[in-house]
Write a protein that holds these residues in place. Sequence first.
Motif, PDB file in Angstrom:
ATOM      1  N   PHE A 126       0.825  -1.212   0.000  1.00 26.26           N
ATOM      2  CA  PHE A 126       0.000   0.000   0.000  1.00 26.26           C
ATOM      3  C   PHE A 126       0.861   1.264   0.000  1.00 26.26           C
ATOM      4  CE2 PHE A 126       0.767   0.003   4.541  1.00 26.26           C
ATOM      5  CZ  PHE A 126       0.626   1.336   4.937  1.00 26.26           C
ATOM      6  N   ILE A 127       2.055   1.182   0.591  1.00 21.56           N
ATOM      7  CA  ILE A 127       2.974   2.325   0.565  1.00 21.56           C
ATOM      8  C   ILE A 127       3.534   2.512  -0.842  1.00 21.56           C
ATOM      9  CG2 ILE A 127       5.228   3.155   1.340  1.00 21.56           C
ATOM     10  CD1 ILE A 127       3.229   3.603   3.457  1.00 21.56           C
ATOM     11  N   LEU A 128       3.995   1.433  -1.458  1.00 21.22           N
ATOM     12  CA  LEU A 128       4.556   1.546  -2.806  1.00 21.22           C
ATOM     13  C   LEU A 128       3.495   2.009  -3.796  1.00 21.22           C
ATOM     14  CD1 LEU A 128       6.945   1.226  -4.682  1.00 21.22           C
ATOM     15  CD2 LEU A 128       6.302  -1.175  -5.021  1.00 21.22           C
ATOM     16  N   ARG A 129       2.282   1.519  -3.654  1.00 14.57           N
ATOM     17  CA  ARG A 129       1.196   1.955  -4.532  1.00 14.57           C
ATOM     18  C   ARG A 129       1.027   3.469  -4.452  1.00 14.57           C
ATOM     19  NH1 ARG A 129      -2.235  -1.572  -3.013  1.00 14.57           N
ATOM     20  NH2 ARG A 129      -3.292  -0.409  -1.366  1.00 14.57           N
ATOM     21  N   SER A 130       1.049   3.994  -3.236  1.00 14.90           N
ATOM     22  CA  SER A 130       0.927   5.441  -3.030  1.00 14.90           C
ATOM     23  C   SER A 130       2.129   6.180  -3.599  1.00 14.90           C
ATOM     24  CB  SER A 130       0.797   5.722  -1.526  1.00 14.90           C
ATOM     25  OG  SER A 130       0.998   7.083  -1.239  1.00 14.90           O
ATOM     26  N   TRP A 131       3.331   5.658  -3.385  1.00 14.47           N
ATOM     27  CA  TRP A 131       4.540   6.324  -3.873  1.00 14.47           C
ATOM     28  C   TRP A 131       4.580   6.384  -5.397  1.00 14.47           C
ATOM     29  CZ3 TRP A 131       9.120   4.261  -0.363  1.00 14.47           C
ATOM     30  CH2 TRP A 131       8.957   4.777   0.933  1.00 14.47           C
TER      31      TRP A 131
END
Length: 413
Positions: free
Chosen positions: A316-321
């Motif tokens: 979910f962090i990488l998706r946002s980044w």
Amino acid sequence: MMRTILPDKEMNRRTRLPPHRAGHGRTSLPHLRKAQSDIRPPGEPLLKGSDSEAELAHPRPHGTSHPASVSTQPITLVSGGGRIGAIEMSNLQTALKGCGEMGHNCVNSTPHATHECGANQAGSFFTPMKPPLSFSDQLNLMSTRGLTIDDRELALKRLSETNFYRLRGYWLTYERDGRFIPNTTFDSIWNTYAPDCALRRWVWEAIAPIEIKARALFAYHMAMECGPLAHEDNRYFRSARAHSHSMESLIRERNRALRDGVPCAVHNVEKYGDLPIWAAVEIMSMGTVSQLYGNLDPAKSGVAKSIAGEFGVKPFILRSWLRHLTYIRNICGHHSRLYNRVMTTRANLLKKDSGYDSNKEFPTFLVLKRIYDRSWPERWPSMLDGLEALISAHESVSLNPMRFPLEWREVLG
């Protein structure tokens, strides 16, 4: 009766594209374009242009209107397989000529419900369009609002090479209630504009290897776990609709690559009739890669988790980044203003960085730091030195509008 044909994205929101084989989720690129054309009921006219299968008119919501796009490209109406005539779009200028005389800046889509006072059905009124100003008059306008212009000839040259509204964003910090604060000069504005150009170049170069790595990892893990054409199979994705939007983007990117003779696209399409994921990522935009990654279904594969693991974060962090960096990349790629910008697509920060969260620019630099710390730790110190040199060369430009803390060097170090 002529029907308005919707643009690809709007059309796909209203009609789901069918898979090319019953019982299978994959819609291959060659068949997807045919599926789009099959949406039109037989006998209804289709707008056809010279560069694609359909030149589609943008719809407008009921009760509203928008400025008409004027093109000189001829559009042919086709009905039931036979040509029934051609329309030269420049003729729209004549049809819309009365709009300006009415004091409206766009087409009234509901003339039957328009009040004689000029309000449309939605009750909206439009101010008559203001006339254009010469560069000299633009400079005079700025002067009447309190701007000091020391070298008029140089100011005119710079204004003609940029654009009034491009510079407009850079004097927001020098403006109060529609007037420049005392002692503001044209050079003050220019000295804010110039470092933003350099800052965009720095950010663009910082994002480049991240984009390439994201493409490579998406292709590798998708192919190894799910197969060479898994990116076309909506069963691996949470939203079939979002997936078909991504495939529409890939179709456009593939067709552009074929027109331009991109070797990896030409070779694979001629040999296999399609693009395996390792070739497809080479013609995908960062936006398409980001959309596909963000739509991966963790219940159907471990691809999202595997890719995120190589970046050292959770999916979910990488998706946002990736989504945020795509947004920033597009700002830089289109030479738009980065300085003092309100970010409409924000990144989720790591818990240890949450104290610096905001809707301005500094979180972008934190995201870049975290990615480089994991992927290329040896590169970051020299990149940070370059950023510090850039900022030091323009000490008169405040970092406060970008929410840089006083200790920014230590935070990013």
